[in-house]
Design a protein around this motif. Structure first.
Motif, PDB file in Angstrom:
ATOM      1  N   ALA A   3      34.543  71.691  49.137  1.00 46.10           N
ATOM      2  CA  ALA A   3      35.694  70.507  48.605  1.00 46.10           C
ATOM      3  C   ALA A   3      34.633  69.789  47.544  1.00 46.10           C
ATOM      4  O   ALA A   3      32.705  69.565  47.589  1.00 46.10           O
ATOM      5  CB  ALA A   3      35.389  69.854  49.446  1.00 46.10           C
ATOM      6  N   GLY A   4      34.882  69.338  46.344  1.00 47.28           N
ATOM      7  CA  GLY A   4      34.531  68.922  45.276  1.00 47.28           C
ATOM      8  C   GLY A   4      34.385  69.465  43.876  1.00 47.28           C
ATOM      9  O   GLY A   4      35.731  70.028  43.641  1.00 47.28           O
ATOM     10  N   LEU A   5      33.256  68.971  42.534  1.00 45.77           N
ATOM     11  CA  LEU A   5      33.955  69.393  41.355  1.00 45.77           C
ATOM     12  C   LEU A   5      32.651  70.837  41.014  1.00 45.77           C
ATOM     13  O   LEU A   5      31.631  70.878  41.839  1.00 45.77           O
ATOM     14  CB  LEU A   5      33.199  68.054  40.419  1.00 45.77           C
ATOM     15  CG  LEU A   5      33.842  67.552  40.628  1.00 45.77           C
ATOM     16  CD1 LEU A   5      33.259  66.392  39.853  1.00 45.77           C
ATOM     17  CD2 LEU A   5      35.460  67.234  40.543  1.00 45.77           C
ATOM     18  N   THR A   6      33.371  71.841  40.428  1.00 49.11           N
ATOM     19  CA  THR A   6      32.553  73.057  39.576  1.00 49.11           C
ATOM     20  C   THR A   6      32.802  72.759  37.801  1.00 49.11           C
ATOM     21  O   THR A   6      34.119  72.397  37.214  1.00 49.11           O
ATOM     22  CB  THR A   6      33.453  74.085  40.277  1.00 49.11           C
ATOM     23  OG1 THR A   6      32.818  74.556  42.008  1.00 49.11           O
ATOM     24  CG2 THR A   6      32.114  75.565  39.532  1.00 49.11           C
ATOM     25  N   GLY A  25      33.058  73.596  29.360  1.00 49.10           N
ATOM     26  CA  GLY A  25      33.121  71.558  29.698  1.00 49.10           C
ATOM     27  C   GLY A  25      33.690  70.766  30.801  1.00 49.10           C
ATOM     28  O   GLY A  25      33.259  69.909  30.739  1.00 49.10           O
ATOM     29  N   MET A  26      34.675  71.611  31.344  1.00 46.01           N
ATOM     30  CA  MET A  26      36.112  71.025  31.762  1.00 46.01           C
ATOM     31  C   MET A  26      35.139  71.329  32.882  1.00 46.01           C
ATOM     32  O   MET A  26      34.728  72.204  33.339  1.00 46.01           O
ATOM     33  CB  MET A  26      37.129  71.472  31.547  1.00 46.01           C
ATOM     34  CG  MET A  26      37.879  71.503  30.650  1.00 46.01           C
ATOM     35  SD  MET A  26      37.985  69.657  29.639  1.00 46.01           S
ATOM     36  CE  MET A  26      40.450  69.580  30.007  1.00 46.01           C
ATOM     37  N   VAL A  27      36.104  71.265  34.492  1.00 43.38           N
ATOM     38  CA  VAL A  27      35.742  70.666  35.615  1.00 43.38           C
ATOM     39  C   VAL A  27      37.520  71.413  36.405  1.00 43.38           C
ATOM     40  O   VAL A  27      37.903  71.693  36.040  1.00 43.38           O
ATOM     41  CB  VAL A  27      34.716  69.440  35.782  1.00 43.38           C
ATOM     42  CG1 VAL A  27      33.888  69.379  35.745  1.00 43.38           C
ATOM     43  CG2 VAL A  27      35.957  68.429  36.242  1.00 43.38           C
ATOM     44  N   ALA A  28      36.469  72.162  37.395  1.00 48.13           N
ATOM     45  CA  ALA A  28      37.421  72.046  38.385  1.00 48.13           C
ATOM     46  C   ALA A  28      37.358  71.081  40.045  1.00 48.13           C
ATOM     47  O   ALA A  28      36.246  71.403  40.479  1.00 48.13           O
ATOM     48  CB  ALA A  28      37.469  74.380  38.653  1.00 48.13           C
ATOM     49  N   LEU A  29      38.764  71.044  40.279  1.00 47.76           N
ATOM     50  CA  LEU A  29      38.588  70.214  41.515  1.00 47.76           C
ATOM     51  C   LEU A  29      38.548  71.074  42.909  1.00 47.76           C
ATOM     52  O   LEU A  29      40.291  71.577  43.063  1.00 47.76           O
ATOM     53  CB  LEU A  29      39.076  68.639  41.374  1.00 47.76           C
ATOM     54  CG  LEU A  29      39.225  67.866  42.891  1.00 47.76           C
ATOM     55  CD1 LEU A  29      38.109  67.392  43.472  1.00 47.76           C
ATOM     56  CD2 LEU A  29      40.585  66.721  42.249  1.00 47.76           C
ATOM     57  N   PRO A  47      36.102  66.048  33.015  1.00 46.11           N
ATOM     58  CA  PRO A  47      35.233  65.257  34.135  1.00 46.11           C
ATOM     59  C   PRO A  47      35.741  63.794  34.752  1.00 46.11           C
ATOM     60  O   PRO A  47      36.471  63.754  35.854  1.00 46.11           O
ATOM     61  CB  PRO A  47      33.940  64.855  33.631  1.00 46.11           C
ATOM     62  CG  PRO A  47      34.002  66.188  32.414  1.00 46.11           C
ATOM     63  CD  PRO A  47      35.218  66.336  31.914  1.00 46.11           C
ATOM     64  N   ASP A  48      36.508  62.999  33.765  1.00 43.94           N
ATOM     65  CA  ASP A  48      36.851  61.688  34.506  1.00 43.94           C
ATOM     66  C   ASP A  48      38.182  61.175  35.387  1.00 43.94           C
ATOM     67  O   ASP A  48      38.800  61.144  36.004  1.00 43.94           O
ATOM     68  CB  ASP A  48      37.110  60.506  33.555  1.00 43.94           C
ATOM     69  CG  ASP A  48      37.650  60.974  32.525  1.00 43.94           C
ATOM     70  OD1 ASP A  48      38.397  62.253  32.310  1.00 43.94           O
ATOM     71  OD2 ASP A  48      38.127  60.010  31.445  1.00 43.94           O
ATOM     72  N   LYS A  49      38.837  62.567  34.697  1.00 43.05           N
ATOM     73  CA  LYS A  49      40.526  61.996  35.516  1.00 43.05           C
ATOM     74  C   LYS A  49      40.258  63.226  36.650  1.00 43.05           C
ATOM     75  O   LYS A  49      40.911  63.315  37.487  1.00 43.05           O
ATOM     76  CB  LYS A  49      41.445  64.126  34.290  1.00 43.05           C
ATOM     77  CG  LYS A  49      42.465  64.075  34.781  1.00 43.05           C
ATOM     78  CD  LYS A  49      43.672  65.086  34.083  1.00 43.05           C
ATOM     79  CE  LYS A  49      44.017  63.941  33.387  1.00 43.05           C
ATOM     80  NZ  LYS A  49      45.315  64.305  31.794  1.00 43.05           N
ATOM     81  N   ALA A  50      39.379  64.605  36.422  1.00 40.83           N
ATOM     82  CA  ALA A  50      38.702  65.811  38.039  1.00 40.83           C
ATOM     83  C   ALA A  50      37.995  64.075  39.407  1.00 40.83           C
ATOM     84  O   ALA A  50      38.860  64.245  40.244  1.00 40.83           O
ATOM     85  CB  ALA A  50      37.875  66.185  37.784  1.00 40.83           C
ATOM     86  N   ARG A  51      37.815  63.115  38.595  1.00 45.23           N
ATOM     87  CA  ARG A  51      37.353  61.870  39.549  1.00 45.23           C
ATOM     88  C   ARG A  51      37.990  60.684  40.866  1.00 45.23           C
ATOM     89  O   ARG A  51      38.858  60.779  40.980  1.00 45.23           O
ATOM     90  CB  ARG A  51      35.995  61.118  38.912  1.00 45.23           C
ATOM     91  CG  ARG A  51      34.798  62.041  39.066  1.00 45.23           C
ATOM     92  CD  ARG A  51      34.114  60.868  38.758  1.00 45.23           C
ATOM     93  NE  ARG A  51      33.758  60.634  37.484  1.00 45.23           N
ATOM     94  CZ  ARG A  51      33.154  61.568  36.151  1.00 45.23           C
ATOM     95  NH1 ARG A  51      32.628  62.674  36.466  1.00 45.23           N
ATOM     96  NH2 ARG A  51      32.751  60.712  35.453  1.00 45.23           N
ATOM     97  N   THR A  52      38.920  61.139  39.253  1.00 45.98           N
ATOM     98  CA  THR A  52      40.865  60.322  39.417  1.00 45.98           C
ATOM     99  C   THR A  52      41.564  60.875  40.416  1.00 45.98           C
ATOM    100  O   THR A  52      41.976  59.724  41.625  1.00 45.98           O
ATOM    101  CB  THR A  52      41.576  59.941  38.257  1.00 45.98           C
ATOM    102  OG1 THR A  52      40.718  58.970  37.517  1.00 45.98           O
ATOM    103  CG2 THR A  52      42.534  59.288  38.848  1.00 45.98           C
TER     104      THR A  52
END
Length: 377
Positions: A237-240, A245-249, A288-293
């Motif tokens: 669980a978490g971010l990769t 440069g984008m991330v996966a949640l 990244p900011d959207k992933a955290r949201t």
């Protein structure tokens, strides 16, 4: 192609024909009809999650289970015919004749991760389309499994019947030395066709005596050696970080179960997601900011979004009352056990209601059995 002597496999220990459930051929579980929805590569759109969430609540018991093949199953479907209509309208039933054989797993990041070397999404789409277009392959058992590994090794460890990745092909986990295999889709379909010829009443290639050699020979190759299979993957669980440069949640629904409301929360968070064989859900290509949201919203909806969460690495079979063979309510036992943890267990833990140990992950695992104090590792 070389000549192959094809034996007939007679499995005297096989009690019945393959009754693997689907969306049209439901399984009569103790809590009502169980419908399994194939999602090749684990791909589910936001609209499809929304439909499934509503259907689970309105037509079922408000339970959607994630399976070890990245599929989804809805429990207690009161109106299977209406449910099938909804699936068809949502694009989840492209071929009624092939719906139980669309078993395709793929690396959830699809080549985007740090070790990704192969874009698997187009391959999944092409194989699914070709599979549905091959009438004879509708006769595959519902347990025959195709796989695409993007180079991460996460899917190779599943020992699918036919796997393709940057290192080539594998048959039931054994590497295939193949002189030519420029068209991976054609090769995988040919392997499945050969399996149908030699299977007898076997459900998987590994069950056929000398099956790997027979299929390899028909493809013009031989079983090879090495490299060793990677270790099985467990839920995270978490971010990769993706290479672009984008991330996966990645989020984990407790015990691999979604309520209708949680499915709808996923629908609101992303246009598309990937259900993994380790019973998590991956949202890709996020800033990244959207992933955290999204992580905060999904945490509020009951998902584990932190790798240290006690829910990460804990699984359970259906148990009572959904399964008549279970000796106890292992879902309830597991939830009570997790409530006493303050972090994820060091070794994955699986709760099982009987000796079949349905859903037990591969690799090292602490097994907890229903009943008085039964446990083994």
């Amino acid at each position: 192609m070389p000549n192959v002597n094809v034996p007939h496999v007679n499995r005297a220990d096989r009690p019945r024909a393959d009754a693997c459930p689907g969306a049209l051929q439901t399984h009569e579980a103790a809590d009502g009809p169980l419908a399994r929805v194939r999602t090749p590569g684990g791909a589910v759109s936001g609209a499809q999650f929304a439909m499934l969430g509503g259907a689970a609540r309105d037509l079922g018991r408000d339970v959607i289970e994630l399976t070890s093949r990245g599929n989804l199953q809805v429990r207690g479907v009161r109106d299977p015919e209406r449910f099938a209509e909804l699936l068809a309208d949502a694009g989840l039933l492209p071929s009624p004749s092939h719906e139980r054989v669309r078993n395709i797993v793929a690396s959830p990041l699809g080549g985007r991760g740090p070790r990704g070397a192969l874009a698997t999404d187009p391959l999944v789409t092409a194989l699914d389309r070709a599979l549905c277009g091959a009438p004879r392959l509708a006769g595959l058992p519902g347990r025959f499994l195709f796989a695409f590994d993007d180079g991460t090794g996460d899917i190779t460890a599943s020992d699918a019947d036919v796997t393709f990745g940057p290192g080539g092909f594998r048959l039931a986990g054994t590497r295939l030395d193949l002189a030519s295999g420029d068209d991976p889709i054609a090769t995988m379909l040919a392997a499945a066709e050969t399996f149908l010829e030699i299977r007898g009443d076997a459900w998987r290639l590994a069950e056929v005596p000398d099956g790997v050699r027979l299929v390899a020979a028909r493809l013009g190759g031989t079983p090879g050696e090495g490299p060793e299979r990677p270790d099985p993957v467990t839920a995270y669980a978490g971010l990769t970080e993706q290479r672009d440069g984008m991330v996966a949640l990645e989020v984990v629904p407790p015990l691999g179960r979604l309520s209708g409301a949680q499915a709808e929360a996923l629908a609101e968070a992303a246009d598309e997601a990937r259900v993994t064989p380790w019973r998590s859900v991956v949202l890709r290509d996020l800033p990244p900011d959207k992933a955290r949201t999204f992580a905060a919203k999904l945490a509020a909806a009951g998902f584990a979004v932190d790798p240290a969460s006690p829910w990460v690495g804990v699984t359970a079979c259906t148990g009572s009352p959904g399964c008549a063979k279970s000796r106890g309510d292992v879902q309830g036992e597991a939830r009570r056990w997790v409530s006493g943890l303050d972090r994820a267990p060091e070794t994955p833990v699986h709760w099982a209601g009987c000796e079949r140990r349905c859903g037990m992950p591969r690799g090292p695992v602490v097994l907890k059995m229903a009943g008085p104090g039964e446990e083994q590792r």
